[in-house]
Design an enzyme around this catalytic site. Structure first.
Site, PDB file in Angstrom:
ATOM      1  N   ASP A  43       0.845  -1.195   0.000  1.00 54.37           N
ATOM      2  CA  ASP A  43       0.000   0.000   0.000  1.00 54.37           C
ATOM      3  C   ASP A  43       0.883   1.250   0.000  1.00 54.37           C
ATOM      4  O   ASP A  43       1.843   1.318  -0.769  1.00 54.37           O
ATOM      5  CB  ASP A  43      -0.963  -0.050   1.187  1.00 54.37           C
ATOM      6  CG  ASP A  43      -2.082   0.981   1.107  1.00 54.37           C
ATOM      7  OD1 ASP A  43      -3.072   0.728   0.399  1.00 54.37           O
ATOM      8  OD2 ASP A  43      -1.957   2.053   1.735  1.00 54.37           O
TER       9      ASP A  43
ATOM     10  N   HIS B 200      -4.678  -7.627  -0.387  1.00 56.19           N
ATOM     11  CA  HIS B 200      -3.932  -6.386  -0.227  1.00 56.19           C
ATOM     12  C   HIS B 200      -3.135  -6.338   1.067  1.00 56.19           C
ATOM     13  O   HIS B 200      -2.061  -5.756   1.114  1.00 56.19           O
ATOM     14  CB  HIS B 200      -4.929  -5.226  -0.288  1.00 56.19           C
ATOM     15  CG  HIS B 200      -4.310  -3.875  -0.245  1.00 56.19           C
ATOM     16  ND1 HIS B 200      -3.456  -3.414  -1.215  1.00 56.19           N
ATOM     17  CD2 HIS B 200      -4.416  -2.869   0.661  1.00 56.19           C
ATOM     18  CE1 HIS B 200      -3.079  -2.186  -0.930  1.00 56.19           C
ATOM     19  NE2 HIS B 200      -3.635  -1.830   0.201  1.00 56.19           N
TER      20      HIS B 200
ATOM     21  N   TYR C 244      -3.103  11.190   1.577  1.00 52.90           N
ATOM     22  CA  TYR C 244      -3.813  11.193   0.295  1.00 52.90           C
ATOM     23  C   TYR C 244      -3.879  12.612  -0.269  1.00 52.90           C
ATOM     24  O   TYR C 244      -3.678  12.825  -1.472  1.00 52.90           O
ATOM     25  CB  TYR C 244      -5.230  10.638   0.484  1.00 52.90           C
ATOM     26  CG  TYR C 244      -5.264   9.158   0.726  1.00 52.90           C
ATOM     27  CD1 TYR C 244      -5.456   8.266  -0.322  1.00 52.90           C
ATOM     28  CD2 TYR C 244      -5.097   8.633   2.009  1.00 52.90           C
ATOM     29  CE1 TYR C 244      -5.478   6.898  -0.114  1.00 52.90           C
ATOM     30  CE2 TYR C 244      -5.117   7.270   2.235  1.00 52.90           C
ATOM     31  CZ  TYR C 244      -5.307   6.400   1.170  1.00 52.90           C
ATOM     32  OH  TYR C 244      -5.312   5.052   1.382  1.00 52.90           O
TER      33      TYR C 244
END
Length: 463
Positions: free
Chosen positions: A197, A396, A336
């Protein structure tokens, strides 16, 4: 628990350098959530207002994710477990069995686990988590790495027990510099890096920006973004698509599906992180619902509950508890905002957050249910790819879901596929691109020749 003194490994380890007397020293750290905070959490959970209804037969999306978001029945089961059976003190004690430390790095108090091997030839390895993860993702992986690696597992600044940046610009490039500085302060002049990630992107940037230090890389999510100027790389990617295997075509399809239908959270967290954070920081059930949905849709749950991926309710609730008790869900969102740059202030940050070729030897673990599953030839345009490891299970959160497979692949790459000592002795230079490409030279030569011929004809026609 007691903590060992922070003595550096013995001098024969060639990756170590003595620290300056002025360098800050790591301080042992112990996790402890006060009783009154746990009592407040219990009160909030017992008085939670769960959404009173949901669409009948909401079903699943084609990728197995809950179609409308977090399933109400599953959320209620987690809420009941959290309220009545989950034992935070037990989880806290297990986490405290690890050697935790904090250290001032570039002005931010940074938390990390520092598990040192008794093997004098052990490889220094920094492993970096992502979102919505934490160092708890490595709870079953750490013991499996102790024989061959000195493991440093930091909390990303703004996550867990690491202090959050207070100024703009803390993107993945900032985080890469921060993590490299942490390794230098710990005395690891040269080291390897692993991540998934955000951790994969940060580790990749460490290898790209500091190849003399981060001399080898292993990721379980390879984000290969060619820079706009790499026309030849783009050409090779496009020409290679018809030759992809069936598994690669399916991986590309699932990647495009994820980017089309599963990235609304990126837009929310990448544009107005503070607004979203107020609600999740105040409501433990809201926080659980936001994180639980990602564990279900991103793990190898096969369309069922998150536990079908191999995780337990306690695993997921421990991760949620780290965000709750440290109040870092909002600061975790800001990565982000700073990196994806979907806001009008991006002009103030002209440098791309991440892009370019990674010249250090790289291994890629290609999990069955990973979010980004780009074909091997695509990744080879952006990484010095030495190891490609497709997996038939796992998602993930691979280190969390399949720690044995992860440990085996990490050890195979760093200890068998590559020669780590050679990587240290012959690191690439900063900014080094792909090796000399004959095809590119031929194309450029042909284009130059055609331009000369066309120019001559133009001149001749005017005489």
């Amino acid at each position: 628990p007691t903590f060992p003194p922070l003595a550096l490994p013995s001098r024969p380890l060639s990756t170590m350098e003595p620290k300056s007397d002025a360098a800050p020293s790591p301080e042992p750290f112990r996790i402890h959530v006060p009783d009154e905070e746990l009592e407040d959490l219990q009160r909030r959970l017992s008085q939670a207002r769960v959404v009173p209804d949901e669409i009948e037969d909401a079903g699943l999306d084609p990728n197995g994710a809950w179609a409308y978001g977090t399933d109400r029945t599953t959320l209620q089961a987690y809420l009941a477990h959290w309220l009545n059976r989950f034992d935070w003190r037990k989880q806290e004690a297990e986490l405290n069995s690890w050697p935790h430390f904090t250290l001032q790095v570039r002005g931010l108090r940074t938390h990390f686990v520092h598990q040192r091997s008794n093997n004098p030839s052990a490889i220094p390895l920094v492993i970096i988590h992502g979102w919505p993860g934490s160092v708890v993702e490595f709870r079953r992986l750490l013991p499996l790495l102790k024989e061959r690696f000195h493991v440093i597992a930091p909390s990303i600044p703004g996550y867990g027990w690491s202090e959050a940046p207070k100024k703009r610009g803390a993107d993945v490039g900032f985080m890469a510099g921060h993590m490299n500085e942490l390794m230098q302060l710990l005395g690891y002049r040269q080291y390897a890096a692993q991540g998934g990630d955000w951790g994969a992107i940060i580790a990749s940037e460490m290898a790209r920006r500091y190849p003399e230090s981060c001399v080898a890389l292993h990721v379980n999510m390879a984000v290969a973004v060619p820079p706009p100027t790499d026309w030849y790389g783009m050409l090779k990617i496009l020409l290679g698509l018809p030759f992809c295997s069936a598994e690669e075509r399916e991986g590309l399809r699932s990647t495009l599906y994820f980017m089309s239908y599963e990235t609304a959270y990126q837009s929310l967290q990448g544009t107005k992180p503070q607004s979203l954070g107020y609600g999740l920081n105040d409501s433990p059930v809201g926080l659980l619902a936001w994180i639980l949905e990602k564990f279900q849709s991103w793990s190898d749950s096969r369309g069922g509950s998150p536990e079908q991926s191999g995780l337990t309710m306690d695993d997921i609730l421990t991760d949620v508890m780290i965000y709750w008790s440290t109040q870092t869900i909002t600061s975790s969102f800001r990565l982000y905002y700073e990196t994806l740059r979907k806001h009008p202030h991006k002009a103030k940050m002209p440098r791309p957050a991440f892009s370019g070729y990674v010249a250090v030897p790289t291994g890629v673990l290609w999990a069955k249910n990973e979010l980004f599953k780009l074909p091997r030839h695509v990744c080879a345009q952006l990484f010095n790819l030495r190891h490609w490891s497709p997996q038939t299970k796992g998602g993930h959160f691979f280190a969390f879901e399949q720690p044995e497979l992860m440990a085996a692949d990490i050890e195979r790459f760093f200890c068998q596929v590559i020669d780590f000592e050679k990587c240290k002795a012959q690191p690439p230079r900063r900014g080094q691109g792909r090796p000399l490409e004959l095809g590119k030279l031929l194309l450029l030569s042909s284009a130059a020749t055609a331009a000369v011929i066309a120019g001559n004809r133009l001149v001749t026609s005017r005489l």
